[in-house]
Every structure is written in C-alpha cells, then in structure tokens.
Design a protein around this motif. Structure first.
Motif, PDB file in Angstrom:
ATOM      1  N   LEU A 240      -4.882  -3.374  18.537  1.00  0.00           N
ATOM      2  CA  LEU A 240      -4.672  -2.144  17.503  1.00  0.00           C
ATOM      3  C   LEU A 240      -4.973  -2.602  16.324  1.00  0.00           C
ATOM      4  N   ALA A 241      -4.522  -3.950  15.993  1.00  0.00           N
ATOM      5  CA  ALA A 241      -4.799  -4.367  14.673  1.00  0.00           C
ATOM      6  C   ALA A 241      -6.276  -4.536  14.336  1.00  0.00           C
ATOM      7  N   LEU A 242      -7.247  -4.647  15.308  1.00  0.00           N
ATOM      8  CA  LEU A 242      -8.543  -4.563  15.123  1.00  0.00           C
ATOM      9  C   LEU A 242      -9.032  -3.148  14.679  1.00  0.00           C
ATOM     10  N   CYS A 243      -8.469  -2.259  15.436  1.00  0.00           N
ATOM     11  CA  CYS A 243      -8.801  -0.697  15.165  1.00  0.00           C
ATOM     12  C   CYS A 243      -8.459  -0.299  13.697  1.00  0.00           C
ATOM     13  N   VAL A 244      -7.084  -0.694  13.546  1.00  0.00           N
ATOM     14  CA  VAL A 244      -6.586  -0.666  12.164  1.00  0.00           C
ATOM     15  C   VAL A 244      -7.457  -1.393  10.897  1.00  0.00           C
TER      16      VAL A 244
ATOM     17  N   GLY B 140     -11.224  -1.161   6.583  1.00  0.00           N
ATOM     18  CA  GLY B 140     -12.299  -1.702   5.906  1.00  0.00           C
ATOM     19  C   GLY B 140     -13.296  -0.472   5.792  1.00  0.00           C
ATOM     20  N   VAL B 141     -13.591   0.362   6.669  1.00  0.00           N
ATOM     21  CA  VAL B 141     -14.670   1.514   6.603  1.00  0.00           C
ATOM     22  C   VAL B 141     -14.126   2.432   5.360  1.00  0.00           C
ATOM     23  N   VAL B 142     -12.728   3.060   5.852  1.00  0.00           N
ATOM     24  CA  VAL B 142     -12.643   4.079   5.262  1.00  0.00           C
ATOM     25  C   VAL B 142     -12.309   4.072   3.757  1.00  0.00           C
ATOM     26  N   ALA B 143     -11.611   2.762   3.292  1.00  0.00           N
ATOM     27  CA  ALA B 143     -11.090   2.489   2.070  1.00  0.00           C
ATOM     28  C   ALA B 143     -12.425   2.165   1.286  1.00  0.00           C
ATOM     29  N   ILE B 144     -13.453   1.317   1.521  1.00  0.00           N
ATOM     30  CA  ILE B 144     -14.621   1.174   0.840  1.00  0.00           C
ATOM     31  C   ILE B 144     -15.582   2.405   0.730  1.00  0.00           C
ATOM     32  N   ALA B 145     -15.615   3.189   1.752  1.00  0.00           N
ATOM     33  CA  ALA B 145     -16.446   4.188   1.729  1.00  0.00           C
ATOM     34  C   ALA B 145     -15.589   5.314   0.951  1.00  0.00           C
TER      35      ALA B 145
ATOM     36  N   ARG C 102     -10.433  10.391  -3.229  1.00  0.00           N
ATOM     37  CA  ARG C 102      -9.050   9.895  -3.353  1.00  0.00           C
ATOM     38  C   ARG C 102      -8.274   9.637  -2.284  1.00  0.00           C
ATOM     39  N   SER C 103      -8.180  10.484  -1.432  1.00  0.00           N
ATOM     40  CA  SER C 103      -7.495  10.553  -0.132  1.00  0.00           C
ATOM     41  C   SER C 103      -7.920   9.247   0.776  1.00  0.00           C
ATOM     42  N   TRP C 104      -9.125   9.190   0.853  1.00  0.00           N
ATOM     43  CA  TRP C 104      -9.641   7.784   1.464  1.00  0.00           C
ATOM     44  C   TRP C 104      -9.082   6.688   0.963  1.00  0.00           C
ATOM     45  N   MET C 105      -9.154   6.591  -0.405  1.00  0.00           N
ATOM     46  CA  MET C 105      -8.786   5.419  -0.881  1.00  0.00           C
ATOM     47  C   MET C 105      -7.276   5.040  -0.759  1.00  0.00           C
ATOM     48  N   ALA C 106      -6.638   6.171  -0.653  1.00  0.00           N
ATOM     49  CA  ALA C 106      -5.044   6.053  -0.401  1.00  0.00           C
ATOM     50  C   ALA C 106      -4.811   5.467   0.694  1.00  0.00           C
ATOM     51  N   MET C 107      -5.702   5.654   1.541  1.00  0.00           N
ATOM     52  CA  MET C 107      -5.301   4.942   3.065  1.00  0.00           C
ATOM     53  C   MET C 107      -5.292   3.480   2.972  1.00  0.00           C
ATOM     54  N   ALA C 108      -5.802   2.853   1.820  1.00  0.00           N
ATOM     55  CA  ALA C 108      -5.944   1.489   1.986  1.00  0.00           C
ATOM     56  C   ALA C 108      -4.580   0.545   2.129  1.00  0.00           C
ATOM     57  N   ARG C 109      -3.575   1.305   1.145  1.00  0.00           N
ATOM     58  CA  ARG C 109      -2.351   0.481   1.131  1.00  0.00           C
ATOM     59  C   ARG C 109      -1.600   0.627   2.514  1.00  0.00           C
ATOM     60  N   PRO C 110      -1.542   1.997   3.148  1.00  0.00           N
ATOM     61  CA  PRO C 110      -0.905   1.801   4.264  1.00  0.00           C
ATOM     62  C   PRO C 110      -1.462   1.006   5.383  1.00  0.00           C
ATOM     63  N   ALA C 111      -2.661   1.242   5.434  1.00  0.00           N
ATOM     64  CA  ALA C 111      -3.529   0.458   6.447  1.00  0.00           C
ATOM     65  C   ALA C 111      -3.236  -1.011   6.622  1.00  0.00           C
ATOM     66  N   ALA C 112      -3.211  -1.500   5.195  1.00  0.00           N
ATOM     67  CA  ALA C 112      -3.133  -3.048   5.047  1.00  0.00           C
ATOM     68  C   ALA C 112      -1.480  -3.178   5.786  1.00  0.00           C
TER      69      ALA C 112
ATOM     70  N   HIS D 197      -1.697  -3.124   9.439  1.00  0.00           N
ATOM     71  CA  HIS D 197      -2.367  -4.098   9.906  1.00  0.00           C
ATOM     72  C   HIS D 197      -1.481  -5.575  10.161  1.00  0.00           C
ATOM     73  N   PHE D 198      -1.018  -5.832   9.071  1.00  0.00           N
ATOM     74  CA  PHE D 198       0.209  -6.662   8.914  1.00  0.00           C
ATOM     75  C   PHE D 198       1.178  -6.831  10.081  1.00  0.00           C
ATOM     76  N   ILE D 199       1.747  -5.621  10.420  1.00  0.00           N
ATOM     77  CA  ILE D 199       2.821  -5.609  11.136  1.00  0.00           C
ATOM     78  C   ILE D 199       2.329  -5.934  12.321  1.00  0.00           C
TER      79      ILE D 199
END
Lengths: 153, 676
Positions: B12-16, B21-26, B33-43, B46-48
């Motif tokens: 699952l961590a790999l999928c996240v 990686g892809v959505v935040a950079i793209a 903005r909505s894609w960029m806003a995904m970066a923090r929750p995804a991180a 991923h950590f969990i």
C-alpha cells in the motif's frame, strides 16, 4: 573585461586544485597498490618486482600452524589446493583466523618465506572471502590444465 | 498473520508513494492546486503505512517468529531483547526498511514544518521524496522483502553476527541513516528548484537547516561507528579506510562542502548552480553508500549479505536517480543562474576553495574505493588499495583547507583586504607557531607532521578567539567571568554554531596528531604475574577466568594498571565465543580518560596459562570522537538560530529583504544582494 579575467582566475584555481588532486592520486596509487597473488603464482615467480608488498590469499593448511618460542611469531602454510607457501607473522592473529579456513595476508616474499605484516581473516558463513574463493578457483583451473595435458597418454 | 500485514502495508505504501510523487509534482508543474494539496496528506498516509510495516517486523523479531526468513537469518531466541530489536537493521532487508521508515519520517517533517513555504515548492519537495520512496519500496518488495516466509519455519534463528551484538548496533546505523536519508531533503529541494526554475536566497534559507541537521546526524553516526570499531575490533584503530567506512565518509565530505556552499547561496545569492549540483552529489553518494554496504559488492567487516542479483536493480536505481537529476540539471541549470559577484579575495573565494578541496578529496577517496571493484569487474586482476593511499592523498588536501578555515570566517563577503586580515591574524599565527614548536618537546619527541598538526589545531582555535573577540568589542558589558560568557552567549546562534563545529575540528586534529605520534603499542606473551611498563603505566597480567554471558562463554582476563605503585585501573579484556555461530570475538578492556586511554586486548592462550596480549597507551584518543561530537553539536546549534524561525514566520517580508538577515555571520556591514 575584468569579470572575464576574474572568471578565468577562478577556473584556473579550480583546475589547479584538480591537477594537484590528480597528481596526488596517481602518485599514491602507484606506490600503495597491493595485488592479490595465489600460491601457484608465487611459486611460478609471478610476483611484483623490486621486492614490493603483495597480498597472498588461500586456505590455511590444517595442522600447519606452528608457534615459535617467543609465543608471538607463528608460521603457517597457505595453499590454493595446488601449491603451498609458508607464511611467517609476528603479532596477534585476528579472531577469525583458523586452520582450514580462508585467509588473506599482506607482506613480502623473502627467500621463499612470505613475511606477513598483516593477516586478514574476514569471511561469511562459508568461511571464504571472494578473494580466497578466486585463488582456489585459479588453482583448480591450473590443476585441470596440468592433468588435462597429461591424461591423454 | 502479522508479517502479512506488514507486507501488505508495504505494498500500500508503494501505491501511496506513486501517488505522492506523480500527482504532487504534476500538480505543481501544471499549476493545479487540488493536486498539490494532496502532497501533505499523502506524505502522512505513506508514513503511517511504512511505520506499520516496521512495527510488524519488530513484532516478528520480539516474538521470535522464525517462520519469517529474515528473522531466522539474523536473530535467535537466545539473543537479548535489545539486540533482537536492533537486529532489525542487522541485515540487508531490515536496513532497507529502516531507510524507508526514516525517509517517511523526514518527509513528514518537511510536510509539518513547511507551512509557510509556497505550496508548489512544498509539493515538489514532497513529490521528489515520494519518488525516492517508490524506488526503495520496489527494491524491497521485488528483491529483498523482509517479510518473506520460511516454510517450514526454522526451529531457531542463525543468530546475529557476534560482531554486531553491541550497543553500537543500537545507535550507529540509525544515526548514520538519519544523516544519509536527511540529505534526501536537500536533494529534493534542489530538484524542486530546478523543476520550478526558482532559486534564490529564500530557497537556500529553507534548504539550509535541513541540510545542516542531516549533516550533524551523519557526523555523529560516523563518529559513533569509529568509536565502536575502536573498542569492538580489538585492533585499537579508529579509522581503517575500509570501503564501508569510506562509503559513509564520501557523503560527509561532499555534504560538508554543501553546508558551506549553502552559506554563500543564502547570504550572497552566489554559487547557485554549484549548490544544486552538490546537493545532487551528496544524496547520490548517500545512495551509493547505502547500496555499497548492503549489497555485498564490498568484502569487509560490514558486508554480510551477498546477493549479486540485487546488483542489477541497484545499478538501475542509481542510474535513474543520478542520471535523471544530472540531466535535469543540465536542462534547467541555465535558468537558475550563477548569482552574486565577488572579488578574488573575499569570503566567497575562501568558501569556494574549501569546496574545491573537499570535493577533490571526495573524488580521491571515491577512486580509491571503487578502483579495486572496477579492475575486478573488468577482469584485470584483484588488487587492494590500502590506508597509505588514502593518507597520501587526503592529508595534503586537508592541510591547506584547515589553514583557510582560520581565515574564511574573518574575511569579508564580496571583497576582503589581505593586509588587513594579516594584521588581524598575526597574534593567532604567532601563538599557533609557538605552540607547534613547544608542544612536541613537552611530549618528548618531535616530528614535522606532528608540528603541522598542532599548528593547525591551535590556528583554528586562536583564529576563533580573534574573530569572537572582535565581535565582542562591538558589544558592551562586563568583560570578565560570567558577564563575558553571557555576552558570548548573546552572539547569534549560527555564528556560535559555526565556531563550535570549527573548534570540534581543532579538537579532532589534536586527538589524531597526539595518538598518531605518541601512542605506544606492544604485542607480547604474558604469563600470570608478568608486568610491562609504558609511558609511566605498569600493566600486570593477573590471569584469565572463565565466565558465562547470556548467549556466549568468555575467557576474561584481568589486568591491573598502576602508576608509581598506586592502582590506576583494572581492565577486563574478554575473548568471547558465541554459542550459535561459534565465532570467537575480542572485547577489549579499556580505561578511558580525558587525556589518555589504556587499552588491553587478549590474543590467544599460548600454553602454561600464558596469553598473547596486546597493550596500548593512547594519548588524547577520545578527542577524536569528542571533536566529531562538537562538530555535530555545532550544526544543531546553528540551525536553532532565530532567523530560521523568523524566516518561517515572516516569510513575506523576507522575500524583499532576503540576504539582509536579521543576524549575519559576518562582521562586515550588510550589503544589498546582487541578483541577476
């Protein structure tokens, strides 16, 4: 114009740094490399000239470890299963040194006796480091070549 | 069941991580903005997930689940609990998982402490870290899964290598890895700058604390490893130029260059491209270090896993990361620009020379480390490159660098005045020369290199005294005792941090010089009651008794050390044999002091109750690690500087006045930034 001069000066400083570095590296490499050499090669005389140090690798022959009277100097035989060279070493042997296991020693050959300044015994669970494994492989090949030449007759 | 949960969490961590990686950079590139806003929750997710995987593995270790192949290969039911936990990173698979976990922690930290960075910057940084994680998780899942089952389960594990059964294992690898992985933040910031084409002093101010703290951890990790090798291997050495040590030293050298080059980028807006390049190199060398050590490419005391199959993946990963980022650099660097101008004699030039020498030194060490591998893979014979090579290339590069280290901090930015600097430094130079000449005679023996070492050490300290004194003259207050200390404490933290780190270098040099020149070593045969004297200490061998530890048997020697008949210390060197791997292990008996270590290790029994024994007198050896510790503390001190906190609070205001820092490391009047 002035900026260009300055830039040239910086490039020159950088290049000078690199040149000094390269010079140091080449000089140091020249005098501080040690080749790995197998007992077969030692007996065939394929050793560095000018009495240079090299690394001898192989298996410590079972029962060959002899301690001299001073309690610190040891003699043991290192073999690649074809030829054997006797090694002399004064000092404390590493923990993993054992008869019947692989060893790498660094030193110089004097009158057929390899005087080691360093004895390394590092290995994995198979008691063999890649360097020693290669020595044995070479010895095996030499043996096969020798017997292969004799066998047809 | 638990290991499967861990395995599943990794997938699952790999999928996240892919999404991160892809959505935040793209999103950042396309301005969504909505894609960029995904970066923090995804991180966070991923950590969990990675943390869940890590704790599942820990569970398997604690409860001796030998149906997990990795647990069975590095642990054993007799292993004490603290080593069962530390054994998680005692092998290849688990160290990768630790790496991945720390990467997730650093990403979380970036997400947490970057509230005031522009959103596109944050999402690029988090995105790049996500992509790195993708590589690591794929490597783990496809080639080195720590959760692979062993069916039928092993009755007991093959045990942790006895060399590793030491408190050193609990702290050294995690510290080292925090440092290695921490450089991924600097790397991600550099890549983000390239992607965004935006790179200015503010960028450097964001990136700099992250880099410095990673560097501090790496410094501490390397020092701890060196100390561990010193007391554990029984050879009394503290640095062997072993390929594995070099693997950790390379990112340190280039990382040190990066720390200094970032200073120029932050203060003067200079060296921009160079800083980006260094950030790429530092992280690339961290990756190389991780893989070199754990892939079994190197034979050394540290390399336990040997699996050439993994080599291909590793090589591919390195090529993607290094090649990809260098290609990006080549494409985007012209946009970043070169930055501020400066004169031939200026602090910038001193820092540039520091950088050139550190990078050249790193290149030389890299060459010496990889040369044997290269020749071997080309089938041109096996060679070894020994410590003399490294000494011969390293020392001549470091001596001028350390000399410049005294001058750099007192030079003005942009344009310095050599005659002025010479007159300010004349007392410092005199003091260090006099000490360099006197001290060897006090110690009893003179060598040229010893004097050079002392001179450099005193040079650093006296130049710091001069520069701090000049600064204090500008402040007012009491000039003795506590008052003076308080005034020193009121100086900017970043300035103090730099000086603490530099004093650390002086302390380190002092230790190295002393121990290399004045140490005494004796190998000898000792019977019970035999004595040996060195440097005023008398060592008496009182025989050996058999003792039993939790998972080993040991012969424990007793050595009484006296000075003029007075007991100084009693040392207990041991020779252990661990039950499972039946491998002998030397535990040195050491009495550590501020000015000397007494060090005894047992060789082997040589008949009649006599043993071969190795005895050392090591003056100032502790200063080597003490110095490294000061460097590490200095780094942490520097990032506690209030300008970094102000920077995050008043980011908007900073945009305009970047460079005119609230505090400055320079005594020179602050000049306005030159931008292109």
């Amino acid at each position: 114009m002035k900026t260009r001069h300055k830039r040239m000066a910086f490039i020159l400083v950088g290049l000078a740094g690199l040149a000094v570095g390269a010079g140091l590296v080449l000089n140091a490499l020249n005098s501080n490399l040690a080749l790995y050499i197998s007992p077969t090669d030692v007996l065939a005389g394929n050793i560095p000239k000018d009495h240079q140090a090299f690394r001898l690798g192989g298996m410590v022959v079972e029962g060959s470890l002899k301690r001299q009277d001073d309690g610190l100097t040891v003699h043991f035989d290192v073999s690649d299963n074809v030829e054997t060279v006797t090694v002399a070493y004064t000092g404390i042997l590493p923990d993993l040194f054992k008869e019947g296991t692989g060893v790498v020693t660094q030193g110089r050959l004097t009158d057929g006796l390899f005087k080691a300044t360093e004895v390394l015994a590092k290995h994995d669970e198979n008691y063999m480091s890649p360097e020693v494994a290669e020595m044995l492989e070479k010895g095996e090949k030499a043996k096969q070549a020798a017997t292969g030449a004799v066998a047809p007759y | 069941m638990i290991p499967e949960i861990g395995h599943f969490a990794l997938i699952l961590a790999l999928c996240v991580a892919v999404v991160q990686g892809v959505v935040a950079i793209a999103g950042a590139q396309l301005g969504i903005r909505s894609w960029m806003a995904m970066a923090r929750p995804a991180a966070q997710v991923h950590f969990i997930l990675v943390a869940v995987a890590f704790f599942c593995l820990m569970y398997a270790f604690i409860y001796n689940d030998f149906s997990v192949k990795y647990v069975a290969s590095v642990s054993n039911s007799m292993l004490p609990i603290q080593y069962r936990i530390a054994a998680i990173w005692g092998g290849h698979e688990g160290s990768l998982l630790l790496w991945g976990l720390l990467l997730a922690v650093w990403t979380m930290a970036v997400a947490r402490y970057s509230r005031n960075l522009p959103l596109d910057m944050v999402s690029r940084v988090i995105g790049v870290m996500g992509l790195i994680s993708v590589g690591f998780l794929m490597f783990m899942l496809f080639t080195s899964n720590p959760f692979d089952r062993l069916l039928p389960a092993a009755a007991d594990g093959r045990d942790l290598n006895p060399l590793l059964q030491d408190p050193g294992l609990i702290f050294h690898p995690p510290l080292l890895y925090i440092g290695y992985v921490g450089f991924s933040v600097a790397f991600a910031f550099a890549i983000a700058a390239l992607l965004g084409g935006r790179m200015d002093a503010t960028w450097a101010r964001w990136s700099r604390p992250w880099t410095t703290i990673a560097w501090s951890f790496l410094t501490a990790g390397i020092a701890l490893g060196s100390w561990w090798a010193y007391y554990e291997l029984g050879w009394g050495g503290w640095w062997f130029w072993d390929p594995v040590e070099n693997a950790s030293f390379l990112p340190w050298l280039v990382g040190t260059a990066l720390v200094h080059s970032l200073a120029v980028t932050e203060k003067r807006g200079g060296f921009k491209n160079w800083t980006v390049l260094l950030a790429i190199f530092t992280f690339s060398l961290s990756l190389l270090g991780t893989f070199l050590v754990r892939s079994g490419v190197l034979t050394s005391v540290h390399a336990f896993a040997t699996d050439p199959e993994r080599g291909v993946f590793i090589l591919g990963f390195l090529i993607v990361v290094i090649g990809g980022s260098l290609a990006l650099f080549a494409w985007r660097a012209p946009k970043v620009g070169l930055g501020g101008r400066f004169n031939l004699v200026s602090r910038e030039t001193f820092l540039l020379m520091n950088n050139v020498m550190l990078v050249v030194a790193a290149g030389a060490v890299l060459l010496g480390t990889l040369y044997p591998l290269l020749l071997d893979s080309l089938d041109m014979g096996k060679i070894s490159v020994g410590p003399p090579y490294f000494d011969a290339v390293f020392l001549p590069l470091m001596v001028p660098m350390i000399f410049l280290m005294g001058l750099g901090p007192i030079a003005r930015w942009r344009q310095a005045d050599l005659p002025d600097m010479a007159s300010r430094m004349k007392w410092a130079a005199a003091v260090s020369l006099v000490m360099a000449l006197i001290l060897p005679f006090v110690m009893g023996e003179w060598f040229a290199l010893t004097s050079v070492g002392f001179a450099l050490s005193f040079w650093i300290v006296s130049s710091i005294v001069v520069s701090t004194g000049e600064r204090l003259l500008k402040t007012s207050g009491s000039s003795s005792g506590l008052g003076l200390l308080r005034r020193i404490g009121a100086l900017p933290k970043s300035y103090l941090g730099m000086n603490i780190a530099h004093i650390g270098v002086a302390v380190f040099i002092m230790g190295v010089t002393m121990v290399n020149t004045y140490e005494v070593e004796k190998d000898m045969r000792m019977e019970v009651g035999d004595t040996v004297s060195m440097s005023g200490y008398t060592f008496r061998f009182d025989g050996v008794t058999e003792i039993e530890g939790p998972n080993y048997k040991a012969s424990r020697g007793q050595v009484l050390v006296t000075v003029d008949g007075e007991t100084e210390a009693v040392l207990f060197p041991e020779k252990r044999v661990y039950f499972v791997q039946t491998m002998p292990m030397t535990e040195a008996g050491i009495d550590s002091g501020l000015f000397r270590d007494l060090y005894v290790s047992l060789g082997e029994p040589v008949g009649n109750g006599a043993w071969s024994v190795r005895v050392y007198y090591k003056p100032f050896v502790g200063w080597i690690w003490g110095g490294a510790f000061l460097m590490s503390i200095g780094g942490i001190f520097a990032i506690s500087d209030r300008r970094y906190r102000l920077a995050s609070r008043k980011q908007k205001a900073q945009e305009k006045t970047a460079g005119q820092a609230v505090t400055g490391q320079t005594a020179a009047p602050v000049q306005t930034m030159e931008r292109e």
